[in-house]
Design a protein around this motif. Structure first.
Motif, PDB file in Angstrom:
ATOM      1  N   TYR A 101      -1.528   9.870   6.121  1.00  0.00           N
ATOM      2  CA  TYR A 101      -1.514   8.658   4.984  1.00  0.00           C
ATOM      3  C   TYR A 101      -0.969   8.855   4.463  1.00  0.00           C
ATOM      4  O   TYR A 101      -0.152   9.425   3.799  1.00  0.00           O
ATOM      5  CB  TYR A 101      -3.578   8.967   4.477  1.00  0.00           C
ATOM      6  CG  TYR A 101      -3.321  10.764   3.953  1.00  0.00           C
ATOM      7  CD1 TYR A 101      -3.107  10.486   2.433  1.00  0.00           C
ATOM      8  CD2 TYR A 101      -3.109  11.652   4.494  1.00  0.00           C
ATOM      9  CE1 TYR A 101      -3.008  11.127   1.279  1.00  0.00           C
ATOM     10  CE2 TYR A 101      -3.079  12.910   3.246  1.00  0.00           C
ATOM     11  CZ  TYR A 101      -3.080  12.369   2.141  1.00  0.00           C
ATOM     12  OH  TYR A 101      -3.305  13.659   0.686  1.00  0.00           O
ATOM     13  N   TYR A 102      -1.168   7.760   3.420  1.00  0.00           N
ATOM     14  CA  TYR A 102       0.075   7.001   2.432  1.00  0.00           C
ATOM     15  C   TYR A 102      -0.489   7.332   1.030  1.00  0.00           C
ATOM     16  O   TYR A 102      -1.932   7.063   0.528  1.00  0.00           O
ATOM     17  CB  TYR A 102       0.187   5.342   2.606  1.00  0.00           C
ATOM     18  CG  TYR A 102       1.487   4.925   2.122  1.00  0.00           C
ATOM     19  CD1 TYR A 102       2.666   4.907   1.749  1.00  0.00           C
ATOM     20  CD2 TYR A 102       0.961   4.098   0.804  1.00  0.00           C
ATOM     21  CE1 TYR A 102       3.511   5.034   0.922  1.00  0.00           C
ATOM     22  CE2 TYR A 102       2.003   3.333  -0.004  1.00  0.00           C
ATOM     23  CZ  TYR A 102       3.333   4.252   0.154  1.00  0.00           C
ATOM     24  OH  TYR A 102       4.671   3.308  -0.464  1.00  0.00           O
ATOM     25  N   CYS A 103       0.655   7.521  -0.060  1.00  0.00           N
ATOM     26  CA  CYS A 103      -0.522   8.375  -1.274  1.00  0.00           C
ATOM     27  C   CYS A 103       1.229   7.705  -1.987  1.00  0.00           C
ATOM     28  O   CYS A 103       1.969   7.928  -1.957  1.00  0.00           O
ATOM     29  CB  CYS A 103      -0.423  10.007  -1.653  1.00  0.00           C
ATOM     30  SG  CYS A 103       1.178  10.801  -0.188  1.00  0.00           S
ATOM     31  N   LYS A 156      -6.959   5.346  -3.345  1.00  0.00           N
ATOM     32  CA  LYS A 156      -7.711   5.123  -1.793  1.00  0.00           C
ATOM     33  C   LYS A 156      -6.378   5.681  -1.135  1.00  0.00           C
ATOM     34  O   LYS A 156      -5.533   5.029  -1.131  1.00  0.00           O
ATOM     35  CB  LYS A 156      -8.000   4.308  -1.541  1.00  0.00           C
ATOM     36  CG  LYS A 156      -9.723   3.979  -2.487  1.00  0.00           C
ATOM     37  CD  LYS A 156     -10.492   2.859  -1.512  1.00  0.00           C
ATOM     38  CE  LYS A 156     -11.637   3.134  -2.797  1.00  0.00           C
ATOM     39  NZ  LYS A 156     -11.851   1.525  -1.637  1.00  0.00           N
ATOM     40  N   VAL A 198      -4.965   5.785   2.326  1.00  0.00           N
ATOM     41  CA  VAL A 198      -4.543   4.547   3.592  1.00  0.00           C
ATOM     42  C   VAL A 198      -4.095   5.549   4.669  1.00  0.00           C
ATOM     43  O   VAL A 198      -2.650   5.641   4.746  1.00  0.00           O
ATOM     44  CB  VAL A 198      -3.484   3.638   3.444  1.00  0.00           C
ATOM     45  CG1 VAL A 198      -3.670   2.714   4.210  1.00  0.00           C
ATOM     46  CG2 VAL A 198      -3.800   3.074   1.220  1.00  0.00           C
ATOM     47  N   GLU A 199      -4.670   5.886   5.551  1.00  0.00           N
ATOM     48  CA  GLU A 199      -4.339   6.307   6.892  1.00  0.00           C
ATOM     49  C   GLU A 199      -3.831   5.597   7.694  1.00  0.00           C
ATOM     50  O   GLU A 199      -3.534   4.632   7.473  1.00  0.00           O
ATOM     51  CB  GLU A 199      -5.649   6.970   8.236  1.00  0.00           C
ATOM     52  CG  GLU A 199      -6.797   7.470   7.298  1.00  0.00           C
ATOM     53  CD  GLU A 199      -7.564   8.592   7.932  1.00  0.00           C
ATOM     54  OE1 GLU A 199      -7.935   7.732   8.924  1.00  0.00           O
ATOM     55  OE2 GLU A 199      -8.478   8.936   7.552  1.00  0.00           O
ATOM     56  N   SER A 200      -2.664   5.866   8.383  1.00  0.00           N
ATOM     57  CA  SER A 200      -0.968   5.206   8.535  1.00  0.00           C
ATOM     58  C   SER A 200      -0.474   6.334   9.029  1.00  0.00           C
ATOM     59  O   SER A 200       0.110   6.540   8.730  1.00  0.00           O
ATOM     60  CB  SER A 200      -1.200   4.214   8.176  1.00  0.00           C
ATOM     61  OG  SER A 200      -0.479   3.438   8.250  1.00  0.00           O
ATOM     62  N   MET A 243       3.970  -0.590   4.371  1.00  0.00           N
ATOM     63  CA  MET A 243       2.610  -0.158   3.582  1.00  0.00           C
ATOM     64  C   MET A 243       2.154  -1.564   2.302  1.00  0.00           C
ATOM     65  O   MET A 243       3.431  -1.821   1.044  1.00  0.00           O
ATOM     66  CB  MET A 243       1.911   1.135   2.855  1.00  0.00           C
ATOM     67  CG  MET A 243       2.163   2.265   4.588  1.00  0.00           C
ATOM     68  SD  MET A 243       0.781   1.315   5.775  1.00  0.00           S
ATOM     69  CE  MET A 243      -1.038   1.836   4.629  1.00  0.00           C
ATOM     70  N   VAL A 294      -0.313  -1.550  -1.425  1.00  0.00           N
ATOM     71  CA  VAL A 294      -1.714  -1.198  -1.694  1.00  0.00           C
ATOM     72  C   VAL A 294      -1.883  -2.214  -2.605  1.00  0.00           C
ATOM     73  O   VAL A 294      -1.486  -2.650  -3.733  1.00  0.00           O
ATOM     74  CB  VAL A 294      -1.662   0.433  -2.284  1.00  0.00           C
ATOM     75  CG1 VAL A 294      -0.907   0.626  -1.478  1.00  0.00           C
ATOM     76  CG2 VAL A 294       0.036   0.229  -3.599  1.00  0.00           C
ATOM     77  N   ASN A 295      -3.724  -1.628  -3.144  1.00  0.00           N
ATOM     78  CA  ASN A 295      -4.052  -3.132  -3.901  1.00  0.00           C
ATOM     79  C   ASN A 295      -3.811  -1.776  -5.731  1.00  0.00           C
ATOM     80  O   ASN A 295      -4.201  -1.181  -6.154  1.00  0.00           O
ATOM     81  CB  ASN A 295      -5.175  -3.091  -3.875  1.00  0.00           C
ATOM     82  CG  ASN A 295      -5.768  -3.853  -5.856  1.00  0.00           C
ATOM     83  OD1 ASN A 295      -4.909  -4.103  -6.141  1.00  0.00           O
ATOM     84  ND2 ASN A 295      -6.901  -4.036  -5.180  1.00  0.00           N
ATOM     85  N   SER A 341     -12.199  11.344   8.966  1.00  0.00           N
ATOM     86  CA  SER A 341     -12.082  10.479   7.137  1.00  0.00           C
ATOM     87  C   SER A 341     -10.775  11.585   7.276  1.00  0.00           C
ATOM     88  O   SER A 341     -11.437  12.347   6.551  1.00  0.00           O
ATOM     89  CB  SER A 341     -12.271   9.903   7.871  1.00  0.00           C
ATOM     90  OG  SER A 341     -12.878   8.959   8.391  1.00  0.00           O
TER      91      SER A 341
END
Length: 326
Positions: A172-174, A217, A219-221, A227, A229-230, A318
């Motif tokens: 996931y993207y952090c 949040k 983001v699983e990827s 990516m 992101v907001n 998840s």
């Protein structure tokens, strides 16, 4: 004994130094695809056995003279008494007080948090550049399609672990945002705001208004995916607490999360071991997990709370909340 470690992150670098200290022959394979951040947070303000891992990690950093900068922290929100008692038992000084520049009551802690310059640890590791592949059916590891031979292999490839080993984890993207604020105190404190839902850390701990804010949040990827992101969903929360805030830029990297968002280690097949699932708090627990894995390899001793087989019945999951968020 000859070891091959795949991955030169915090875990792989820690294992490299620990195994070499024991007199083993160690080769580290690194693809160079993952960005290395200069510094990350190391905190004892965790919960349960994660605090023990953080203590072991801190001891390791000190033994290797990894540069660190200790700074006080402020925690906002309702923290359970048993968690505060655990922090106090570890020698952290905690005082509840009103913080005018945050406009809130909070727990001010000293001795619990620091910036650790993990890039110094990672850059101290000799490595071979290449892309690794694991053949679980044959029990072999290849680098750039050439077999590498060792007595034992340890895979610590972070977000690439689930691709290489089919372990129960996900990439996931952090991410976080570098921003400027007029509140100069933010450059001297860590802030964990569980009321608004964000954290803030100094860029260098120099008392400027330039800070890093995050906790958007996950983001699983698949790793390496470009990516978007907001960031405004996080910045809005930060502005509610701090007022005016000017974002400079947003950046991130891929992390590896497990079903319970805690680290994991174990033997995948005979001779091939796995350590990962650092879930966004690798600077706190990475070296501690490395010590658990070496203990398991040497003596067979298992720490069940982190052992790989606890996910044997998990089918689908998840990515949840990162465990350093109390």
């Amino acid at each position: 004994m000859k070891f091959v470690i795949v991955g030169r992150g915090i875990l792989g670098s820690s294992l490299y130094h620990m195994l070499r200290r024991q007199g083993h022959d160690v080769t580290v394979i690194e693809s160079g695809e993952r960005r290395i951040f200069p510094s990350l947070i190391h905190s004892l303000l965790l919960k349960g056995k994660d605090v023990d891992l953080a203590k072991e990690s801190l001891k390791f950093y000190r033994e290797l003279n990894v540069p660190m900068r200790e700074l006080p922290s402020i925690t906002l929100g309702d923290i359970r008494d048993e968690i505060i008692r655990q922090w106090l038992s570890e020698g952290v000084e905690i005082k509840e007080s009103y913080i005018p520049w945050l406009g809130a009551e909070g727990l001010v802690a000293k001795g619990g948090d620091r910036l650790v310059y993990v890039s110094r640890l990672i850059s101290s590791v000799d490595y071979v550049r290449g892309k690794a592949k694991v053949d679980l059916e044959r029990g072999k590891v290849y680098v750039d399609d050439k077999e590498v031979k060792a007595d034992k292999y340890i895979i610590t490839a972070g977000p690439w672990n689930p691709c290489m080993l089919k372990v129960k984890s996900k990439s996931y993207y952090c991410w976080a945002t570098l921003a400027f604020t007029r509140i100069r105190e933010l450059g001297r404190y860590f802030v964990y705001d569980y009321e608004k839902g964000f954290y803030s850390r100094p860029l260098m701990g120099l008392g400027t208004g330039v800070v890093i804010v995050g906790d958007g949040k996950a983001v699983e990827s698949p790793p390496g995916t470009r990516m978007t992101v907001n960031r405004e969903e996080v910045l809005e929360k930060v502005r509610e607490r701090l007022g005016e805030l000017k974002p400079i830029y947003t950046a991130g990297e891929f992390c590896e999360g497990t079903p319970d968002m805690r680290p994991s280690y174990g033997e995948v097949i005979e001779g091939i071991y796995y350590a990962g699932g650092l879930d966004g708090y690798g600077a706190e627990v990475g070296p501690g997990v490395a010590k658990l894995l070496i203990k398991y390899i040497v003596s067979g001793e298992i720490e069940r709370d982190y052992f790989l087989d606890r996910f044997s019945q998990v089918e689908e999951f998840s990515i949840g909340r990162e465990p350093h968020e109390i």
